[in-house]
Design a protein around this motif. Structure first.
Motif, PDB file in Angstrom:
ATOM      1  N   ALA A  47     -18.360   4.858  -3.676  1.00  0.00           N
ATOM      2  CA  ALA A  47     -17.871   5.811  -4.338  1.00  0.00           C
ATOM      3  C   ALA A  47     -18.051   6.772  -3.993  1.00  0.00           C
ATOM      4  O   ALA A  47     -17.198   8.112  -4.867  1.00  0.00           O
ATOM      5  N   ASP A  48     -17.605   7.197  -2.780  1.00  0.00           N
ATOM      6  CA  ASP A  48     -16.917   7.706  -2.222  1.00  0.00           C
ATOM      7  C   ASP A  48     -15.236   8.085  -2.351  1.00  0.00           C
ATOM      8  O   ASP A  48     -14.737   8.880  -2.787  1.00  0.00           O
ATOM      9  N   LEU A  49     -14.881   6.633  -2.365  1.00  0.00           N
ATOM     10  CA  LEU A  49     -13.475   7.078  -2.917  1.00  0.00           C
ATOM     11  C   LEU A  49     -12.939   6.836  -4.506  1.00  0.00           C
ATOM     12  O   LEU A  49     -12.171   7.615  -5.017  1.00  0.00           O
ATOM     13  N   LYS A  50     -14.702   6.470  -5.472  1.00  0.00           N
ATOM     14  CA  LYS A  50     -14.066   6.724  -6.525  1.00  0.00           C
ATOM     15  C   LYS A  50     -13.538   8.439  -6.557  1.00  0.00           C
ATOM     16  O   LYS A  50     -13.436   8.655  -7.982  1.00  0.00           O
ATOM     17  N   MET A  51     -14.777   8.733  -6.174  1.00  0.00           N
ATOM     18  CA  MET A  51     -15.004  10.950  -6.266  1.00  0.00           C
ATOM     19  C   MET A  51     -13.869  11.441  -6.127  1.00  0.00           C
ATOM     20  O   MET A  51     -12.663  12.502  -6.346  1.00  0.00           O
ATOM     21  N   ALA A  52     -13.321  11.132  -4.279  1.00  0.00           N
ATOM     22  CA  ALA A  52     -11.629  11.498  -3.913  1.00  0.00           C
ATOM     23  C   ALA A  52     -10.851  10.835  -5.319  1.00  0.00           C
ATOM     24  O   ALA A  52      -9.851  12.282  -5.710  1.00  0.00           O
ATOM     25  N   HIS A  53     -10.655   9.784  -5.896  1.00  0.00           N
ATOM     26  CA  HIS A  53      -9.422   9.532  -6.193  1.00  0.00           C
ATOM     27  C   HIS A  53      -9.553  10.363  -7.660  1.00  0.00           C
ATOM     28  O   HIS A  53      -8.699  10.717  -8.574  1.00  0.00           O
ATOM     29  N   ALA A  54     -11.103  11.039  -8.001  1.00  0.00           N
ATOM     30  CA  ALA A  54     -10.727  11.566  -9.688  1.00  0.00           C
ATOM     31  C   ALA A  54     -10.718  13.078  -9.221  1.00  0.00           C
ATOM     32  O   ALA A  54     -10.005  13.609 -10.005  1.00  0.00           O
ATOM     33  N   ILE A  55     -10.584  13.731  -8.197  1.00  0.00           N
ATOM     34  CA  ILE A  55     -10.516  14.795  -7.485  1.00  0.00           C
ATOM     35  C   ILE A  55      -8.370  15.009  -7.602  1.00  0.00           C
ATOM     36  O   ILE A  55      -8.182  15.267  -8.198  1.00  0.00           O
ATOM     37  N   SER A  56      -8.384  13.995  -6.720  1.00  0.00           N
ATOM     38  CA  SER A  56      -6.825  13.597  -6.455  1.00  0.00           C
ATOM     39  C   SER A  56      -6.596  13.190  -6.428  1.00  0.00           C
ATOM     40  O   SER A  56      -7.394  12.001  -5.483  1.00  0.00           O
ATOM     41  N   PRO A  57      -5.562  11.906  -6.684  1.00  0.00           N
ATOM     42  CA  PRO A  57      -5.018  10.705  -6.997  1.00  0.00           C
ATOM     43  C   PRO A  57      -5.415   9.776  -5.272  1.00  0.00           C
ATOM     44  O   PRO A  57      -3.998  10.790  -4.031  1.00  0.00           O
ATOM     45  N   LEU A  58      -5.635   8.825  -4.970  1.00  0.00           N
ATOM     46  CA  LEU A  58      -5.827   8.520  -3.598  1.00  0.00           C
ATOM     47  C   LEU A  58      -4.335   8.183  -3.337  1.00  0.00           C
ATOM     48  O   LEU A  58      -3.200   8.138  -4.202  1.00  0.00           O
ATOM     49  N   GLU A  59      -3.749   8.138  -1.756  1.00  0.00           N
ATOM     50  CA  GLU A  59      -2.238   7.023  -1.994  1.00  0.00           C
ATOM     51  C   GLU A  59      -2.058   6.038  -1.631  1.00  0.00           C
ATOM     52  O   GLU A  59      -0.864   5.171  -1.992  1.00  0.00           O
ATOM     53  N   ASN A  60      -3.559   5.461  -1.227  1.00  0.00           N
ATOM     54  CA  ASN A  60      -3.568   3.492  -2.043  1.00  0.00           C
ATOM     55  C   ASN A  60      -4.414   3.780  -3.052  1.00  0.00           C
ATOM     56  O   ASN A  60      -5.632   2.942  -2.128  1.00  0.00           O
ATOM     57  N   PRO A  61      -4.142   3.750  -3.866  1.00  0.00           N
ATOM     58  CA  PRO A  61      -5.442   3.287  -5.332  1.00  0.00           C
ATOM     59  C   PRO A  61      -5.787   1.820  -5.258  1.00  0.00           C
ATOM     60  O   PRO A  61      -6.462   1.654  -5.154  1.00  0.00           O
ATOM     61  N   ILE A  62      -5.093   0.475  -4.379  1.00  0.00           N
ATOM     62  CA  ILE A  62      -5.620  -0.249  -4.319  1.00  0.00           C
ATOM     63  C   ILE A  62      -6.856  -0.399  -3.659  1.00  0.00           C
ATOM     64  O   ILE A  62      -7.903  -1.498  -3.756  1.00  0.00           O
ATOM     65  N   GLN A  63      -7.022   0.675  -2.697  1.00  0.00           N
ATOM     66  CA  GLN A  63      -8.194   0.335  -1.718  1.00  0.00           C
ATOM     67  C   GLN A  63      -9.190   0.296  -3.203  1.00  0.00           C
ATOM     68  O   GLN A  63     -10.770  -0.174  -2.682  1.00  0.00           O
ATOM     69  N   LEU A  64      -9.247   0.653  -4.244  1.00  0.00           N
ATOM     70  CA  LEU A  64     -10.782   0.584  -4.831  1.00  0.00           C
ATOM     71  C   LEU A  64     -10.913  -0.455  -5.051  1.00  0.00           C
ATOM     72  O   LEU A  64     -11.710  -0.947  -5.714  1.00  0.00           O
ATOM     73  N   ARG A  65      -9.913  -1.410  -5.457  1.00  0.00           N
ATOM     74  CA  ARG A  65     -10.118  -2.915  -6.100  1.00  0.00           C
ATOM     75  C   ARG A  65     -10.076  -3.186  -4.682  1.00  0.00           C
ATOM     76  O   ARG A  65     -11.133  -4.302  -5.213  1.00  0.00           O
ATOM     77  N   THR A  66     -10.202  -3.494  -4.111  1.00  0.00           N
ATOM     78  CA  THR A  66     -10.742  -4.037  -2.515  1.00  0.00           C
ATOM     79  C   THR A  66     -11.774  -4.017  -2.222  1.00  0.00           C
ATOM     80  O   THR A  66     -12.935  -4.614  -2.181  1.00  0.00           O
ATOM     81  N   VAL A  67     -12.391  -2.966  -2.116  1.00  0.00           N
ATOM     82  CA  VAL A  67     -13.539  -2.762  -1.777  1.00  0.00           C
ATOM     83  C   VAL A  67     -15.077  -2.652  -2.715  1.00  0.00           C
ATOM     84  O   VAL A  67     -15.663  -3.221  -2.622  1.00  0.00           O
ATOM     85  N   ARG A  68     -14.306  -2.666  -4.241  1.00  0.00           N
ATOM     86  CA  ARG A  68     -15.017  -3.550  -5.305  1.00  0.00           C
ATOM     87  C   ARG A  68     -15.395  -5.084  -5.586  1.00  0.00           C
ATOM     88  O   ARG A  68     -16.576  -5.250  -5.270  1.00  0.00           O
ATOM     89  N   ARG A  69     -14.409  -6.029  -4.826  1.00  0.00           N
ATOM     90  CA  ARG A  69     -14.549  -6.272  -4.733  1.00  0.00           C
ATOM     91  C   ARG A  69     -15.175  -7.085  -3.322  1.00  0.00           C
ATOM     92  O   ARG A  69     -16.206  -8.083  -3.537  1.00  0.00           O
ATOM     93  N   THR A  70     -15.337  -6.501  -2.634  1.00  0.00           N
ATOM     94  CA  THR A  70     -16.158  -6.535  -1.442  1.00  0.00           C
ATOM     95  C   THR A  70     -17.586  -6.515  -1.890  1.00  0.00           C
ATOM     96  O   THR A  70     -18.638  -7.041  -1.512  1.00  0.00           O
ATOM     97  N   VAL A  71     -17.675  -5.692  -2.350  1.00  0.00           N
ATOM     98  CA  VAL A  71     -19.236  -5.298  -3.351  1.00  0.00           C
ATOM     99  C   VAL A  71     -19.715  -6.231  -4.167  1.00  0.00           C
ATOM    100  O   VAL A  71     -20.495  -7.421  -3.475  1.00  0.00           O
TER     101      VAL A  71
END
Length: 63
Positions: A26-50
């Motif tokens: 949730a924190d990563l998604k919020m940070a990505h919505a505000i300004s693009p993440l340096e590594n957006p692949i993090q979203l995918r890996t964390v989602r898959r871990t969940v």
């Protein structure tokens, strides 16, 4: 987190790790919505871990 690591955890540890991982997602998604993440692949890996953690919990509940 790999599947082999997840299966070694106890049920209580799984639930704790799942809540931590959901919070970080949730924190990563919020940070990505505000300004693009340096590594957006993090979203995918964390989602898959969940998903892996939730699947293992469901599998244990059904047994």
């Amino acid at each position: 987190m790999k599947q082999a690591e997840i299966t070694k955890l106890s049920t209580a540890d799984l639930q704790e790790k799942l809540s931590e991982t959901k919070r970080s997602y949730a924190d990563l998604k919020m940070a990505h919505a505000i300004s693009p993440l340096e590594n957006p692949i993090q979203l995918r890996t964390v989602r898959r871990t969940v998903a892996r953690l939730a699947t293992e919990l469901t599998k244990r509940e059904l047994q």
